[in-house]
Motif scaffolding. Structure first.
Motif, short mmCIF file in Angstrom:
data_model
loop_
_atom_site.label_atom_id
_atom_site.label_comp_id
_atom_site.label_asym_id
_atom_site.label_seq_id
_atom_site.Cartn_x
_atom_site.Cartn_y
_atom_site.Cartn_z
N ASP A 152 -11.18 12.55 15.52
CA ASP A 152 -10.46 12.81 16.77
C ASP A 152 -9.04 12.24 16.74
OD1 ASP A 152 -12.67 14.09 17.97
OD2 ASP A 152 -13.55 12.14 18.45
N ARG A 153 -8.85 11.18 15.97
CA ARG A 153 -7.55 10.53 15.88
C ARG A 153 -7.21 10.27 14.41
NH1 ARG A 153 -5.58 8.91 20.50
NH2 ARG A 153 -4.15 7.50 19.43
N VAL A 154 -5.93 10.16 14.12
CA VAL A 154 -5.50 9.91 12.74
C VAL A 154 -6.10 8.61 12.24
CG1 VAL A 154 -3.52 9.52 11.25
CG2 VAL A 154 -3.36 11.21 13.06
N GLU A 155 -6.19 7.61 13.13
CA GLU A 155 -6.73 6.31 12.73
C GLU A 155 -8.17 6.41 12.25
OE1 GLU A 155 -5.06 6.92 15.44
OE2 GLU A 155 -3.24 5.71 15.26
N ASP A 156 -8.89 7.44 12.69
CA ASP A 156 -10.28 7.62 12.26
C ASP A 156 -10.36 7.87 10.76
OD1 ASP A 156 -10.95 7.33 14.90
OD2 ASP A 156 -11.20 9.47 15.28
N LEU A 157 -9.27 8.33 10.16
CA LEU A 157 -9.26 8.65 8.73
C LEU A 157 -9.06 7.41 7.86
CD1 LEU A 157 -7.15 11.94 8.84
CD2 LEU A 157 -9.63 11.71 8.67
N LYS A 158 -8.95 6.24 8.48
CA LYS A 158 -8.84 5.01 7.70
C LYS A 158 -10.10 4.75 6.89
CE LYS A 158 -5.36 2.53 10.41
NZ LYS A 158 -5.05 1.32 11.21
N VAL A 159 -11.22 5.33 7.33
CA VAL A 159 -12.46 5.18 6.56
C VAL A 159 -12.33 5.88 5.21
CG1 VAL A 159 -13.88 4.96 8.62
CG2 VAL A 159 -13.47 7.23 7.65
N VAL A 160 -11.43 6.85 5.13
CA VAL A 160 -11.16 7.53 3.86
C VAL A 160 -10.19 6.70 3.04
CG1 VAL A 160 -10.27 9.62 2.77
CG2 VAL A 160 -11.55 9.79 4.91
N SER A 161 -9.05 6.36 3.66
CA SER A 161 -8.04 5.55 2.98
C SER A 161 -6.98 5.12 3.99
CB SER A 161 -7.38 6.35 1.85
OG SER A 161 -6.24 5.70 1.37
N GLU A 162 -6.70 3.83 4.02
CA GLU A 162 -5.65 3.34 4.92
C GLU A 162 -4.28 3.82 4.47
OE1 GLU A 162 -5.70 -0.78 5.76
OE2 GLU A 162 -7.77 -0.81 6.49
N SER A 163 -4.07 3.91 3.17
CA SER A 163 -2.78 4.39 2.67
C SER A 163 -2.58 5.86 3.02
CB SER A 163 -2.70 4.21 1.15
OG SER A 163 -3.72 4.96 0.49
N LEU A 164 -3.68 6.61 3.14
CA LEU A 164 -3.60 8.01 3.55
C LEU A 164 -3.04 8.11 4.97
CD1 LEU A 164 -4.46 11.06 3.04
CD2 LEU A 164 -6.55 10.45 4.27
N VAL A 165 -3.59 7.29 5.87
CA VAL A 165 -3.13 7.30 7.26
C VAL A 165 -1.68 6.84 7.35
CG1 VAL A 165 -3.47 6.27 9.54
CG2 VAL A 165 -5.45 6.93 8.16
N ASP A 166 -1.32 5.80 6.60
CA ASP A 166 0.06 5.32 6.60
C ASP A 166 1.02 6.41 6.13
OD1 ASP A 166 -0.79 2.86 7.46
OD2 ASP A 166 -0.86 1.97 5.45
N THR A 167 0.59 7.17 5.14
CA THR A 167 1.42 8.27 4.63
C THR A 167 1.60 9.35 5.67
OG1 THR A 167 0.72 7.86 2.35
CG2 THR A 167 1.62 10.04 2.85
N PHE A 168 0.51 9.72 6.34
CA PHE A 168 0.58 10.73 7.40
C PHE A 168 1.58 10.31 8.48
CE2 PHE A 168 -3.96 12.63 6.84
CZ PHE A 168 -3.54 13.18 5.63
N LEU A 169 1.56 9.04 8.85
CA LEU A 169 2.40 8.57 9.95
C LEU A 169 3.87 8.43 9.57
CD1 LEU A 169 0.04 5.82 11.46
CD2 LEU A 169 0.46 8.12 12.36
N LYS A 170 4.14 8.05 8.33
CA LYS A 170 5.53 7.77 7.95
C LYS A 170 6.28 8.99 7.43
CE LYS A 170 4.91 6.45 3.08
NZ LYS A 170 5.01 5.35 2.09
N LEU A 171 5.57 10.00 6.93
CA LEU A 171 6.25 11.17 6.38
C LEU A 171 7.04 11.91 7.46
CD1 LEU A 171 3.78 12.85 3.85
CD2 LEU A 171 5.93 11.69 3.36
N LYS A 172 8.26 12.31 7.12
CA LYS A 172 9.10 13.10 8.00
C LYS A 172 9.14 14.54 7.50
CE LYS A 172 10.12 9.46 10.39
NZ LYS A 172 9.58 9.27 11.77
N THR A 173 9.84 15.40 8.23
CA THR A 173 9.94 16.80 7.84
C THR A 173 10.48 16.95 6.43
OG1 THR A 173 10.24 17.58 10.11
CG2 THR A 173 11.06 19.00 8.36
N GLY A 174 9.75 17.68 5.61
CA GLY A 174 10.15 17.89 4.23
C GLY A 174 9.66 16.82 3.29
N GLY A 175 9.06 15.77 3.85
CA GLY A 175 8.57 14.67 3.01
C GLY A 175 7.33 15.07 2.23
N ARG A 176 7.23 14.58 1.01
CA ARG A 176 6.09 14.90 0.14
C ARG A 176 5.69 13.65 -0.62
NH1 ARG A 176 5.15 16.86 -5.16
NH2 ARG A 176 3.38 18.30 -5.29
#
Length: 226
Positions: A152-176
């Motif tokens: 339901d929330r991006v934070e719920d994906l921390k069970v997969v990987s905290e770095s994954l959530v951090d990447t989702f939050l910090k990436l800007k348009t065009g970021g890869r």
């Protein structure tokens, strides 16, 4: 109480009905103009105020009509307890307005379901979330690559990987960015791409992700063979 067939009341209600129908189609349009929506909304409020002042004490089903719109119950119809020809005509016009509003919503819902099905069936993982972190869309491919069934929330994906959530939050348009995820003994190389959008004056981030592990393994195999 009888009304003249071409009385100001009939004219005022006809204009109000037309304004509401135009408002519904403008809101449902893809290239909607928010200035036009605001102008139409002000016009509707003004017309309603004038109309209520004019019909006070008359047996016209306006309260039922406005309640249907206010409480989002445009699927219902109503009937006036008055045999006046003019009142019956107004009743038909109001029911016709509700019918057009219902049709506009039906078309909008059909388009939404159509695009939703497309998003769910594309091969690349797609995820959208709002500024507050609430997830709007997570298609089947995204669930497969992240090994989750619901979030339901991006934070719920921390069970997969905290770095994954951090990447989702910090990436800007065009970021890869390339991420490495561990699922037991399995390693997944994930390519993540982000686009920031504004939808109905609300910021939304679209994340696309794909598992490039097989591509990397193929390149390693080719390099080893050469």
């Amino acid at each position: 109480m009888e009304f003249k067939r071409h009385s100001p009341l009939v004219t005022r209600i006809s204009i109000l009905v037309a304004t509401i129908v135009v408002f519904a189609f403008v809101v449902a349009a893809d290239n909607r103009s928010y200035m036009l929506i605001l102008a139409l909304l002000v016009a509707i409020i003004f017309q309603v105020k004038k109309l209520l002042n004019e019909v006070e004490g008359k047996d016209v089903p306006l309260s039922s009509f406005f309640d249907s719109i206010r409480f989002d119950e445009i699927t219902q119809t109503f009937k006036a307890d008055n045999n006046s020809v003019t009142v019956q005509k107004l009743q038909r016009e109001l029911n016709e307005a509700l019918s057009k509003l219902k049709q506009a919503r039906k078309e909008k819902d059909s388009e939404y379901q159509f695009f939703k099905n497309i998003v769910q069936h594309v091969g690349i993982g797609l995820l959208t979330f709002k500024r507050d972190g609430s997830i709007q869309i997570m298609n089947s491919a995204a669930k497969r690559v992240l090994r989750v069934t619901k979030a339901d929330r991006v934070e719920d994906l921390k069970v997969v990987s905290e770095s994954l959530v951090d990447t989702f939050l910090k990436l800007k348009t065009g970021g890869r960015e390339l991420l490495q995820l561990k699922f037991g003994d399995e390693t997944v190389q994930l390519s993540v791409f982000a686009i920031e959008l504004t939808l109905r004056d609300e910021e939304v981030k679209l994340i696309s992700m794909s598992n490039i592990q097989s591509e990397l393994e193929e390149k390693e195999m080719e390099a080893w063979q050469n």
